[in-house]
Design a protein around this motif. Structure first.
Motif, mmCIF file in Angstrom:
data_model
loop_
_atom_site.group_PDB
_atom_site.id
_atom_site.type_symbol
_atom_site.label_atom_id
_atom_site.label_comp_id
_atom_site.label_asym_id
_atom_site.label_seq_id
_atom_site.Cartn_x
_atom_site.Cartn_y
_atom_site.Cartn_z
ATOM 1 N N ASP A 20 13.769 -25.585 54.916
ATOM 2 C CA ASP A 20 12.817 -25.152 55.946
ATOM 3 C C ASP A 20 13.494 -24.200 56.938
ATOM 4 O OD1 ASP A 20 10.813 -26.686 54.818
ATOM 5 O OD2 ASP A 20 10.964 -28.304 56.302
ATOM 6 N N LEU A 21 14.717 -24.548 57.355
ATOM 7 C CA LEU A 21 15.451 -23.696 58.286
ATOM 8 C C LEU A 21 15.799 -22.364 57.625
ATOM 9 C CD1 LEU A 21 16.760 -23.263 61.024
ATOM 10 C CD2 LEU A 21 18.799 -24.451 60.146
ATOM 11 N N GLN A 22 16.219 -22.410 56.378
ATOM 12 C CA GLN A 22 16.534 -21.192 55.631
ATOM 13 C C GLN A 22 15.313 -20.271 55.598
ATOM 14 O OE1 GLN A 22 16.851 -21.569 51.324
ATOM 15 N NE2 GLN A 22 18.645 -20.210 51.340
ATOM 16 N N GLU A 23 14.162 -20.826 55.293
ATOM 17 C CA GLU A 23 12.927 -20.039 55.233
ATOM 18 C C GLU A 23 12.596 -19.438 56.601
ATOM 19 O OE1 GLU A 23 8.207 -20.558 54.100
ATOM 20 O OE2 GLU A 23 9.627 -22.102 53.476
ATOM 21 N N SER A 24 12.743 -20.221 57.667
ATOM 22 C CA SER A 24 12.460 -19.713 59.014
ATOM 23 C C SER A 24 13.369 -18.541 59.375
ATOM 24 C CB SER A 24 12.631 -20.817 60.055
ATOM 25 O OG SER A 24 11.641 -21.793 59.905
ATOM 26 N N ILE A 25 14.645 -18.664 59.035
ATOM 27 C CA ILE A 25 15.600 -17.593 59.333
ATOM 28 C C ILE A 25 15.260 -16.342 58.524
ATOM 29 C CG2 ILE A 25 18.025 -16.884 59.107
ATOM 30 C CD1 ILE A 25 18.724 -19.867 59.803
ATOM 31 N N LEU A 26 14.952 -16.514 57.255
ATOM 32 C CA LEU A 26 14.604 -15.363 56.419
ATOM 33 C C LEU A 26 13.300 -14.702 56.869
ATOM 34 C CD1 LEU A 26 15.639 -16.755 52.936
ATOM 35 C CD2 LEU A 26 16.696 -14.838 54.160
ATOM 36 N N GLU A 27 12.320 -15.505 57.259
ATOM 37 C CA GLU A 27 11.064 -14.943 57.748
ATOM 38 C C GLU A 27 11.275 -14.180 59.057
ATOM 39 O OE1 GLU A 27 8.272 -18.162 58.019
ATOM 40 O OE2 GLU A 27 7.859 -18.138 55.871
ATOM 41 N N GLU A 28 12.136 -14.698 59.923
ATOM 42 C CA GLU A 28 12.371 -14.084 61.229
ATOM 43 C C GLU A 28 13.183 -12.798 61.126
ATOM 44 O OE1 GLU A 28 12.153 -13.700 65.358
ATOM 45 O OE2 GLU A 28 11.152 -15.228 64.153
ATOM 46 N N PHE A 29 14.209 -12.792 60.279
ATOM 47 C CA PHE A 29 15.155 -11.680 60.280
ATOM 48 C C PHE A 29 15.095 -10.789 59.043
ATOM 49 C CE2 PHE A 29 17.007 -15.130 62.838
ATOM 50 C CZ PHE A 29 16.888 -14.517 64.071
ATOM 51 N N GLY A 30 14.500 -11.265 57.966
ATOM 52 C CA GLY A 30 14.343 -10.455 56.762
ATOM 53 C C GLY A 30 15.617 -9.760 56.327
ATOM 54 N N GLU A 31 15.554 -8.451 56.225
ATOM 55 C CA GLU A 31 16.681 -7.670 55.727
ATOM 56 C C GLU A 31 17.798 -7.483 56.746
ATOM 57 O OE1 GLU A 31 14.925 -4.080 54.241
ATOM 58 O OE2 GLU A 31 14.281 -5.055 52.411
ATOM 59 N N GLN A 32 17.666 -8.053 57.932
ATOM 60 C CA GLN A 32 18.734 -7.970 58.929
ATOM 61 C C GLN A 32 19.886 -8.913 58.595
ATOM 62 O OE1 GLN A 32 15.957 -8.686 62.326
ATOM 63 N NE2 GLN A 32 17.108 -6.994 63.243
ATOM 64 N N VAL A 33 19.668 -9.836 57.666
ATOM 65 C CA VAL A 33 20.733 -10.733 57.230
ATOM 66 C C VAL A 33 21.026 -10.462 55.755
ATOM 67 C CG1 VAL A 33 20.265 -12.558 58.908
ATOM 68 C CG2 VAL A 33 19.114 -12.615 56.714
ATOM 69 N N ASP A 34 22.313 -10.543 55.392
ATOM 70 C CA ASP A 34 22.696 -10.367 53.993
ATOM 71 C C ASP A 34 22.331 -11.581 53.165
ATOM 72 O OD1 ASP A 34 23.834 -7.797 54.073
ATOM 73 O OD2 ASP A 34 25.699 -8.591 54.873
ATOM 74 N N GLN A 35 22.559 -12.755 53.749
ATOM 75 C CA GLN A 35 22.268 -13.981 53.022
ATOM 76 C C GLN A 35 22.079 -15.148 53.981
ATOM 77 O OE1 GLN A 35 25.414 -15.432 50.495
ATOM 78 N NE2 GLN A 35 26.967 -15.249 52.073
ATOM 79 N N VAL A 36 21.326 -16.123 53.513
ATOM 80 C CA VAL A 36 21.227 -17.408 54.192
ATOM 81 C C VAL A 36 21.537 -18.431 53.102
ATOM 82 C CG1 VAL A 36 19.801 -18.995 55.507
ATOM 83 C CG2 VAL A 36 19.466 -16.538 55.781
ATOM 84 N N ALA A 37 22.787 -18.879 53.096
ATOM 85 C CA ALA A 37 23.285 -19.740 52.033
ATOM 86 C C ALA A 37 23.171 -21.212 52.397
ATOM 87 C CB ALA A 37 24.749 -19.411 51.747
ATOM 88 N N LEU A 38 22.786 -22.005 51.403
ATOM 89 C CA LEU A 38 22.787 -23.456 51.553
ATOM 90 C C LEU A 38 24.098 -23.970 50.963
ATOM 91 C CD1 LEU A 38 19.145 -24.359 50.492
ATOM 92 C CD2 LEU A 38 20.048 -23.952 52.785
ATOM 93 N N VAL A 39 24.839 -24.734 51.763
ATOM 94 C CA VAL A 39 26.144 -25.250 51.376
ATOM 95 C C VAL A 39 26.064 -26.769 51.347
ATOM 96 C CG1 VAL A 39 28.593 -25.343 51.984
ATOM 97 C CG2 VAL A 39 27.263 -23.264 52.472
ATOM 98 N N THR A 40 26.369 -27.360 50.200
ATOM 99 C CA THR A 40 26.273 -28.811 50.088
ATOM 100 C C THR A 40 27.420 -29.494 50.810
ATOM 101 O OG1 THR A 40 27.446 -28.795 47.974
ATOM 102 C CG2 THR A 40 25.040 -28.679 47.890
ATOM 103 N N GLY A 41 27.105 -30.657 51.358
ATOM 104 C CA GLY A 41 28.101 -31.450 52.074
ATOM 105 C C GLY A 41 27.739 -32.920 51.978
ATOM 106 N N ASP A 42 28.454 -33.732 52.749
ATOM 107 C CA ASP A 42 28.182 -35.169 52.780
ATOM 108 C C ASP A 42 28.533 -35.705 54.163
ATOM 109 O OD1 ASP A 42 30.961 -35.218 52.788
ATOM 110 O OD2 ASP A 42 31.156 -36.086 50.793
ATOM 111 N N ALA A 43 28.570 -36.993 54.287
ATOM 112 C CA ALA A 43 28.939 -37.665 55.543
ATOM 113 C C ALA A 43 28.026 -37.292 56.711
ATOM 114 C CB ALA A 43 30.406 -37.381 55.896
#
Length: 80
Positions: A20-43
């Motif tokens: 959801d956050l990734q989508e919001s960032i992409l909708e807001e900034f579009g081509e102004q960002v190179d990527q919005v990457a999801l990085v897996t983690g834990d804890a």
């Protein structure tokens, strides 16, 4: 250009929130960002970094999607 990373806890089931956050960032900034990457983690991790600089950590602040997008906004295009 700007690179955004959203590190989220897989075992905690935070993928939908990260998406959801990734989508919001992409909708807001579009081509102004190179990527919005999801990085897996834990804890229980949920952190957002812009060009390597942390702008959000759920350990330090409560989750507020608008506030996180605003933090990203202040850094989009800030580097040349």
């Amino acid at each position: 250009m700007t690179n955004v990373e959203i590190e989220y806890c897989v075992p905690c089931g935070m993928l939908p929130r990260a998406q959801d956050l990734q989508e919001s960032i992409l909708e807001e900034f579009g081509e102004q960002v190179d990527q919005v990457a999801l990085v897996t983690g834990d804890a229980g991790v949920f952190k957002v970094r812009v060009d390597g600089e942390q702008v959000f950590d759920k350990e330090e602040a409560s989750y507020d999607e608008e506030a996180i997008v605003d933090s990203v906004r202040s850094r989009v295009g800030a580097t040349a």
